[in-house]
Design a protein around this motif. Structure first.
Motif, PDB file in Angstrom:
ATOM      1  N   PRO A  11     -14.886  18.785 124.130  1.00 27.59           N
ATOM      2  CA  PRO A  11     -13.882  18.011 124.870  1.00 27.59           C
ATOM      3  C   PRO A  11     -13.684  18.574 126.277  1.00 27.59           C
ATOM      4  CG  PRO A  11     -13.014  18.772 122.752  1.00 27.59           C
ATOM      5  CD  PRO A  11     -14.303  19.494 122.983  1.00 27.59           C
ATOM      6  N   ARG A  12     -13.222  17.740 127.155  1.00 26.76           N
ATOM      7  CA  ARG A  12     -13.066  18.134 128.558  1.00 26.76           C
ATOM      8  C   ARG A  12     -12.092  19.296 128.716  1.00 26.76           C
ATOM      9  NH1 ARG A  12     -14.300  13.983 132.224  1.00 26.76           N
ATOM     10  NH2 ARG A  12     -13.226  15.297 133.693  1.00 26.76           N
ATOM     11  N   ALA A  19      -4.144  14.277 129.842  1.00 26.31           N
ATOM     12  CA  ALA A  19      -3.480  13.535 128.766  1.00 26.31           C
ATOM     13  C   ALA A  19      -1.964  13.666 128.840  1.00 26.31           C
ATOM     14  CB  ALA A  19      -3.970  14.032 127.403  1.00 26.31           C
ATOM     15  N   MET A 650     -21.034  13.571 123.994  1.00 24.32           N
ATOM     16  CA  MET A 650     -19.856  12.730 124.206  1.00 24.32           C
ATOM     17  C   MET A 650     -19.701  12.377 125.691  1.00 24.32           C
ATOM     18  SD  MET A 650     -16.101  13.553 122.686  1.00 24.32           S
ATOM     19  CE  MET A 650     -15.523  14.834 123.793  1.00 24.32           C
ATOM     20  N   HIS A 657     -21.530   4.335 129.060  1.00 23.63           N
ATOM     21  CA  HIS A 657     -20.576   3.228 128.899  1.00 23.63           C
ATOM     22  C   HIS A 657     -19.984   2.808 130.237  1.00 23.63           C
ATOM     23  CE1 HIS A 657     -19.778   4.884 124.573  1.00 23.63           C
ATOM     24  NE2 HIS A 657     -20.909   4.210 124.654  1.00 23.63           N
TER      25      HIS A 657
ATOM     26  N   GLN B  90      -2.357  11.052 122.561  1.00 29.77           N
ATOM     27  CA  GLN B  90      -2.855  12.013 123.558  1.00 29.77           C
ATOM     28  C   GLN B  90      -3.940  12.895 122.948  1.00 29.77           C
ATOM     29  OE1 GLN B  90       1.140  13.651 124.276  1.00 29.77           O
ATOM     30  NE2 GLN B  90       0.843  13.203 126.457  1.00 29.77           N
ATOM     31  N   ILE B  94      -8.070  13.066 124.047  1.00 28.98           N
ATOM     32  CA  ILE B  94      -8.837  14.271 124.409  1.00 28.98           C
ATOM     33  C   ILE B  94     -10.038  14.427 123.477  1.00 28.98           C
ATOM     34  CG2 ILE B  94      -8.784  16.786 124.591  1.00 28.98           C
ATOM     35  CD1 ILE B  94      -5.726  16.526 125.092  1.00 28.98           C
ATOM     36  N   ALA B  95      -9.782  14.321 122.192  1.00 30.51           N
ATOM     37  CA  ALA B  95     -10.827  14.614 121.216  1.00 30.51           C
ATOM     38  C   ALA B  95     -11.962  13.603 121.246  1.00 30.51           C
ATOM     39  CB  ALA B  95     -10.219  14.672 119.817  1.00 30.51           C
ATOM     40  N   ALA B  96     -11.636  12.342 121.533  1.00 29.89           N
ATOM     41  CA  ALA B  96     -12.655  11.293 121.485  1.00 29.89           C
ATOM     42  C   ALA B  96     -13.421  11.154 122.799  1.00 29.89           C
ATOM     43  CB  ALA B  96     -11.997   9.955 121.125  1.00 29.89           C
ATOM     44  N   GLY B  97     -13.033  11.895 123.812  1.00 27.30           N
ATOM     45  CA  GLY B  97     -13.706  11.747 125.108  1.00 27.30           C
ATOM     46  C   GLY B  97     -13.261  10.492 125.840  1.00 27.30           C
ATOM     47  N   ILE B  99     -11.087  10.299 128.115  1.00 28.53           N
ATOM     48  CA  ILE B  99     -10.578  10.620 129.454  1.00 28.53           C
ATOM     49  C   ILE B  99     -11.742  11.018 130.350  1.00 28.53           C
ATOM     50  CG2 ILE B  99      -9.106  12.182 130.787  1.00 28.53           C
ATOM     51  CD1 ILE B  99      -7.466  12.595 128.192  1.00 28.53           C
ATOM     52  N   GLN B 142     -15.040   2.230 125.597  1.00 34.80           N
ATOM     53  CA  GLN B 142     -15.483   2.444 124.210  1.00 34.80           C
ATOM     54  C   GLN B 142     -14.767   3.619 123.561  1.00 34.80           C
ATOM     55  OE1 GLN B 142     -17.984   0.070 123.129  1.00 34.80           O
ATOM     56  NE2 GLN B 142     -17.301  -0.710 125.095  1.00 34.80           N
ATOM     57  N   LYS B 143     -14.702   4.723 124.295  1.00 32.01           N
ATOM     58  CA  LYS B 143     -14.089   5.927 123.724  1.00 32.01           C
ATOM     59  C   LYS B 143     -12.570   5.766 123.656  1.00 32.01           C
ATOM     60  CE  LYS B 143     -17.953   8.572 123.973  1.00 32.01           C
ATOM     61  NZ  LYS B 143     -18.616   8.844 122.694  1.00 32.01           N
ATOM     62  N   PHE B 145     -11.082   2.887 122.875  1.00 29.35           N
ATOM     63  CA  PHE B 145     -10.886   2.145 121.620  1.00 29.35           C
ATOM     64  C   PHE B 145     -10.955   3.108 120.428  1.00 29.35           C
ATOM     65  CE2 PHE B 145     -13.233  -1.629 123.805  1.00 29.35           C
ATOM     66  CZ  PHE B 145     -12.103  -1.927 124.550  1.00 29.35           C
ATOM     67  N   GLY B 181      -7.582  18.542 118.833  1.00 30.75           N
ATOM     68  CA  GLY B 181      -9.021  18.606 119.075  1.00 30.75           C
ATOM     69  C   GLY B 181      -9.311  19.119 120.468  1.00 30.75           C
TER      70      GLY B 181
END
Lengths: 780, 185
Positions: A11-12, A19, A650, A657, B90, B94-97, B99, B142-143, B145, B181
């Motif tokens: 993750p970033r 966030a 990721m 995308h 939030q 972060i976890a799903a990418g 951002i 996509q991320k 969603f 995450g």
């Protein structure tokens, strides 16, 4: 906790800050006593400034400065510092304005309302001049001249040529010639440009600005203010996207710094969305003529490519675009003979600049659409035709570039498989009840090697400071503008030193605090160039720590020392090792306290004119065309791409995308509509970029290669895929409806008119539209 | 010209003197210094300025500050209850990418939080509709969603009677890794 982050969905590192809303962008900053700036812009496309009266504005209570062109040093600037004659911009117009939105005056006041009120009090008398709004008008004999030094309005011409063109066409069984046109689109980054300047007692400047290129802004700002480079410090805070639109010195940077020096107060400028859309940089509209010859079996024999770029009122990054579009015209396929001529033409529109994919979306919309047309005419499947001609590792564009790793053919095979191409495409055009699928491909650069900025510093640099508490400080001028480079650079460092991501603290994008130099974020250069600099710096630290462990354990000289899991140890005998922190402390003690620091740089040498290495990819789009309304809906996009070795899957997915989204807007809906020099759709309500409801399902696979020039084998992924999307969608529209679009965007209105047989609305250029590139003028 | 108004933002009471034409967005950002709420267009088109008003999503650039008097405003700063207690939305962003540049993120998260407060188990189509007022230029959505789907799952998990503490209504910590995450390898 693994200490091997490369290749993982890390993750970033700035995810938490973003966030929670605590990440600070330029407009989020404010300083005590700060003034608010505003810009007066030209309402006319071309005029001489006959008279300027700022007295009433200056007298308004709360106004602290009113600045016009004659107040500023008459230093022209532009990114092409290597060729000073291309530097054609002034922060504020001196004698004349050249587009609607050209900056004329700047005001700074105690608050924004006062600044805006003051703008309304400035009186400007304009003597209108005839203006030119398209290529033909600008290039006509006797056309109005924008810049006296360029009497024909053609500011740059570039050529590429190799092979025997005549022989190639002579030996061709099938030759076709087509003209394509593509429109201006906006970067539409969500964060409007903003800048905040502070001056110290000596007039030195600290500029916090929404930029992708701190070093370029530093140098050019210094030159416009008559300062030495290091009397300007540029700081890049969090940046809300750039896509190429934030890689230059801009008028508000100059005005903020100038006023801060004059008043001694901090000054902030923040642009509105309307300013961004109406006057901001945009993708070059182009007219592209391509003549291409094939053998009956589909073998490519020759290509003659002529391109006119509408540059708008100033050069901006036009000189690069004019070259790159010719380079990309020669990519993907093995052309035995190729000729390119391109010309960059001034018009009285807001200047075009660099934008994601730079030159490739235009060149490849033409190239890929023409490949699809040729496939149809030759009766060969478009993927088969591409496979027959696809570039391979080691191929060359003579005197221009060499292809290193290349997984293009495999990408074609994979995308055919994923999409069920052979079955779905077997049906002829217009036979699928409005459904269709189409293909487009891309190749893109992984960083640019041509030194147009004429930097005397390395292209990228990094410093790694290892501390005895086990933490490491990474310093680099590389600029994360949202693409995630801070994360990837930290992954590279953690991997190489065998430490955890959270052991790393990072300072980036600050010209005073980070090692020189870095050319910024553009051309998909950061992972490769800054990544290699980080690797080099890390390896120096590694070597020093390895030496300590070798001594401490009296290791045999043939034994490798590895840095892994926070340890520095013998690879052969892992029990012989000490924690990273301890190794650092040892090294310091052994050197009388001298800190453990690694310094790495990256500068490409002898890599041709273009890039260290190219990415490749193939994309298939599926669409649904509504015959009643002309609306095209993209339902699925399949991508197979070669971005070298994937460092963060990721992050790579996110780039693909994002490219698809922007490419889809380019294909179907986005266009800055101009009328009499004015942008008529300068709001997000009218400028139609794809939203959550428009996005198709996206499926992507990486065809991994290992590029010896990239860190851990990586190549680019942030820009390439955008160029495949528009031609893939256009081909799918043909397959779905039978209409072959040669002009973008394929709006519902245009498609419906074309399907109804009305060519006048479709905006397709007739074959006789000229793309003739004039010979370069002799320059004095 | 200025009038003194009382605002409740993220549970805190503020008294500010503002001209009547000042938008809620300007007052949040400039007077209260809650700069997590962004301004992307000023026309209500992009959604970067989204906040919740009594739990409903609104574009703060189209609302005057005086209109918010008497209502409870929630901004992105009010979503997490502590540094390591992020709202599930939030955490999953972060976890799903989900951002990249992050400029749309606060507004996007608030729209997602609003959606999930009304519809705890949205379909993919409902997620798209729920986010259709928020533009993102980086991620291709996509991320995003995916993050919303995962946040919905987390909230569902937390809402089970046997689940430990975690209040889906206020979006308190919902179990699992509190840093969402964001933990680094």
């Amino acid at each position: 906790m693994t200490s091997r982050p490369i290749g993982k969905d890390v993750p970033r590192v700035d995810g938490w800050a973003k966030a929670t809303g605590s990440a600070l962008y330029t407009d989020d900053l404010s300083l005590p006593g700060m003034l608010h700036g505003a810009l007066l812009r030209s309402p006319v496309p071309h005029a001489r400034i006959a008279h300027l009266d700022t007295r009433r504005a200056a007298a308004l209570p709360g106004v602290k400065a009113v600045v016009v062109g004659s107040d500023l040093p008459a230093v022209r600037y532009g990114n092409w510092r290597l060729v000073p004659t291309t530097q054609d911009e002034l922060a504020l117009a001196r004698d004349k304005v050249r587009f609607v939105g050209d900056e004329v005056a700047a005001v700074a006041a105690v608050d924004r309302d006062t600044a805006e009120e003051a703008l309304a009090l400035i009186r400007v008398e304009y003597e209108p001049l005839p203006a030119v709004f398209d290529l033909d008008a600008a290039m006509a004999a006797g056309a109005p001249v924008l810049h006296e030094a360029t009497p024909d309005n053609v500011s740059v011409t570039r050529k590429i040529a190799f092979g025997d063109l005549e022989a190639g066409f002579g030996a061709s069984d099938y030759v076709r010639e087509d003209t394509f046109t593509v429109q201006a689109v906006s970067h539409a980054y969500l964060e409007p440009c903003a800048t905040l300047a502070q001056a110290d007692d000596l007039g030195r400047i600290t500029l916090t600005t929404s930029t992708q290129t701190p070093y370029i802004v530093q140098c050019l700002l210094a030159s416009t203010l008559g300062l030495r480079e290091n009397e300007v410090r540029v700081v890049k805070p969090a940046v809300g996207g750039g896509f190429g639109g934030k890689m230059e010195l801009r008028p508000w940077d100059v005005c903020a710094a100038f006023i801060a020096r004059r008043t001694g107060k901090p000054v902030k400028f923040t642009l509105s969305r309307e300013e961004e859309l109406a006057t901001g940089r945009r993708r070059h509209p182009m007219r592209l003529r391509s003549r291409v010859g094939f053998k009956r079996d589909g073998t490519l024999m020759a290509k003659d490519f002529q391109v006119l770029l509408e540059g708008g009122a100033y050069n901006s990054m036009g000189p690069t675009a004019t070259f790159l579009v010719g380079n990309f015209g020669a990519m993907l396929y093995r052309y035995p003979a190729y000729r390119y001529a391109g010309a960059h033409v001034y018009t009285n529109h807001a200047p075009a600049g660099a934008m994601r994919g730079f030159g490739a979306p235009q060149a490849l919309f033409a190239t890929e659409t023409q490949m699809n047309m040729a496939a149809e005419a030759l009766g060969i499947d478009p993927i088969e035709l591409r496979l027959k001609n696809a570039m391979r590792p080691g191929d060359e564009i003579p005197d221009v570039a060499t292809v290193g790793t290349c997984g293009f053919s495999e990408c074609l095979e994979r995308v055919a498989e994923m999409s069920g191409w052979r079955e779905k495409r077997s049906q002829g055009p217009g036979k699928g009840g409005g459904k269709g699928l189409g293909i487009g491909c891309y190749s893109f650069i992984t960083g640019g090697v041509f030194n147009w900025f004429n930097t005397p510093y390395p292209f990228s640099a990094a410093e790694v400071r290892a501390y005895a508490d086990g933490t490491v400080h990474l310093l680099t001028m590389a600029s994360d503008i949202g693409q995630g480079s801070d994360t990837v650079l930290q992954q590279i460092l953690a991997e190489e030193l065998g430490i955890r991501m959270q052991d790393i603290h990072m300072t980036a994008g600050d010209t005073a605090m980070t090692p020189k130099g870095d050319l910024g974020t553009w051309g998909s250069r950061v992972t490769l160039m800054a990544g290699n600099a980080v690797l080099e710096a890390a390896r120096q630290v590694k070597e020093e720590l390895a030496r300590m462990v070798s001594l401490r354990f009296d290791l045999n000289v043939v034994q490798e020392v590895e840095l892994k899991d926070g340890m520095v140890r013998s690879k052969f005998r892992p029990d012989r090792g000490i924690p990273f922190a301890e190794a650092v402390a040892m090294a310091q003690k052994a050197n009388r306290g001298k800190p453990v620091i690694g310094r790495g740089t990256y500068t490409p040498r002898d890599m041709g004119l273009v890039t260290p290495t190219f990415s490749f990819g193939a994309q298939v789009a599926e669409v649904d065309v509504d015959r009643e309304t002309g609306v095209t809906r993209v339902t699925k996009v399949y991508t197979a791409h070669d971005c070298g070795t994937v460092l963060n899957p990721m992050a790579v997915d996110g780039q693909v995308h994002g490219c698809i989204q922007m490419g889809m807007g380019y294909a179907l809906s986005e266009e800055l509509v101009m009328r009499d020099g004015k942008t008529v759709n300068a709001s997000f309500l009218d400028y139609k970029m794809p939203g959550a409801l428009d996005m198709p399902e996206c499926e992507a696979v990486c065809v991994e290669t290992h590029d010896p020039r990239g860190p851990f084998g990586a190549k680019e992924t942030g820009e390439g895929p955008i160029s495949a999307t528009a031609p893939a969608i256009a081909d799918a529209v043909w397959h779905a409806s039978g209409h072959r679009a040669t002009a973008l965007p394929i709006t519902a209105e245009k498609l419906l008119a074309a399907l109804d047989g009305d060519d006048s609305v479709a905006g397709e250029r007739r074959a006789e539209a000229s793309c003739a590139v004039p010979d370069p003028r002799p320059r004095g | 010209m200025k009038q003194t108004i009382r605002l409740r933002v993220n549970g805190d009471a503020y008294e500010v003197a503002v001209p009547p034409w000042r938008t809620l967005n300007e007052v949040l950002r400039e007077d209260l210094r809650l700069t997590g709420t962004k301004r992307g267009c000023g026309d209500g088109d992009c959604g970067a300025c989204t906040v919740l008003l009594d739990g409903r999503s609104v574009t703060s650039c189209l609302m005057l500050a005086v209109e918010a008097v008497g209502h409870e405003v929630t901004t992105v700063e009010g979503l997490a209850t502590a540094r390591d207690a992020l709202h599930p939305v939030q955490a999953e962003f972060i976890a799903a990418g989900a951002i990249q540049c992050g400029y749309c993120t606060p507004g996007m998260e608030l729209s997602a939080a609003y959606l999930l407060s009304r519809n705890p188990a949205p379909t993919d189509d409902e997620i798209r509709r729920g986010l259709s007022g928020n533009l993102c230029r980086c991620t291709g959505y996509q991320k995003i969603f995916e993050a919303v789907r995962r946040a919905a799952d987390r909230l569902k998990e937390a809402a089970r009677p046997d689940a430990a503490a975690g209040d889906p209504a206020t979006g308190g910590p919902a179990g699992g890794d509190p840093s969402g995450g964001g933990a680094r390898p």
